[in-house]
Design an enzyme around this catalytic site. Structure first.
Site, short mmCIF file in Angstrom:
data_model
loop_
_atom_site.label_atom_id
_atom_site.label_comp_id
_atom_site.label_asym_id
_atom_site.label_seq_id
_atom_site.Cartn_x
_atom_site.Cartn_y
_atom_site.Cartn_z
N ALA A 58 -5.68 -9.79 3.48
CA ALA A 58 -6.71 -10.48 2.79
C ALA A 58 -6.69 -11.91 3.26
O ALA A 58 -5.59 -12.66 3.46
CB ALA A 58 -6.58 -10.45 1.38
N GLU B 82 2.60 -9.19 -0.79
CA GLU B 82 1.74 -9.79 -1.79
C GLU B 82 2.29 -10.41 -2.97
O GLU B 82 1.98 -11.47 -3.64
CB GLU B 82 0.74 -8.62 -2.13
CG GLU B 82 -0.29 -8.16 -1.37
CD GLU B 82 0.22 -6.92 -0.14
OE1 GLU B 82 -0.55 -6.54 0.46
OE2 GLU B 82 1.22 -6.85 -0.18
N GLY C 275 -2.90 -5.98 3.72
CA GLY C 275 -4.13 -5.28 3.94
C GLY C 275 -4.24 -4.54 5.44
O GLY C 275 -4.85 -3.60 5.62
#
Length: 258
Positions: A66, A132, A109
């Site tokens: 992202a 993340e 991602g």
């Protein structure tokens, strides 16, 4: 006519290439990029002569996940209704075979995009990870679900909890990557594998994909019924007749997807 800026797309014979094209941002996924990927996939689906779709990344990164700038501004409501998760589900359920050609980093991602594809081919220098938790969030596009089915709960927890990266060789060892090649060999190997895929009966691959992907979510007897129904339908197709006839006649079958 859709204007493509964040991805490039190229139709070569039976193959359709989608290249992530934000090298200055390490091919991070902006909203615009995700819209363009969806548009390119829909275009490829409409083209009957496209038999496989290949994802790659421009530069030294496959995809870095992202866009952190967009992530910083995202509200809880926007996080509840994300754009990446449905896009990857669209890729996972895509009727034509999808292949990830991975060179460089595939993080967050980016790793989840690879997981949504049917086959994954990486170079020796490729790096994979789910970092993340370092940002105070979790993988949100299949990393805690789809990826578990591919490499197991223990390995996904390791990737999430530690935030460490693994290389192409380890990714193949744990069953995430199908083939690992040298950087200079990647495109040739991808084309070779993709062409093998495109020589098969398209409808057979489409039904096989559905049966394989459903097996983990339904009782085995339901899965066996789905397999039987799919087989029965395929017996009515011209491609089945062509495949059997070509085998008997000792020649290469020519499938038309009918």
């Amino acid at each position: 006519m859709w204007k493509f800026i964040n991805v490039t797309h190229n139709h070569e014979e039976s193959l359709y290439w989608i290249e992530l094209n934000r090298p200055e941002a390490y091919n991070a996924f902006s909203d615009e990029m995700m819209d363009e990927i969806k548009a390119a996939l829909m275009e490829a689906e409409r083209k009957k002569d496209v038999r496989a779709v290949i994802f790659s990344g421009k530069g030294k990164v496959f995809a870095s996940g992202a866009d952190i700038k967009e992530l910083k501004e995202m509200s809880p409501l926007e996080a509840l209704f994300p754009r990446m998760q449905p896009l990857y589900e669209f890729i996972y359920q895509y009727p034509k075979p999808t292949i990830a050609a991975i060179d460089g980093y595939a993080l967050g991602g980016g790793m989840e995009l690879a997981a949504a594809c049917d086959l994954r081919i990486a170079t020796e220098r490729s790096k994979f990870g789910l970092p993340e938790s370092k940002l105070g969030v979790i993988p949100g596009a299949g990393g805690t679900q789809r990826l578990v089915k591919l490499i197991g709960e223990a390995k996904v927890k390791e990737l999430v909890y530690l935030g460490d990266m693994i290389n192409g060789a380890e990714a193949k060892h744990i069953g995430f990557i199908n083939f690992v090649v040298g950087e200079a060999e990647l495109i040739d190997r991808v084309v070779e594998i993709a062409q093998k895929v495109t020589e098969k009966a398209p409808m057979a691959l489409r039904f096989a994909k559905q049966c394989i992907q459903r097996q983990a979510d339904i009782p085995q007897e339901v899965g066996m019924l789905l397999e039987n129904l799919s087989q029965a339908y395929l017996f009515s197709t011209k491609d089945k007749t062509e495949g059997v006839t070509a085998f008997i006649e000792k020649r290469k079958a020519i499938f038309n997807g009918e």
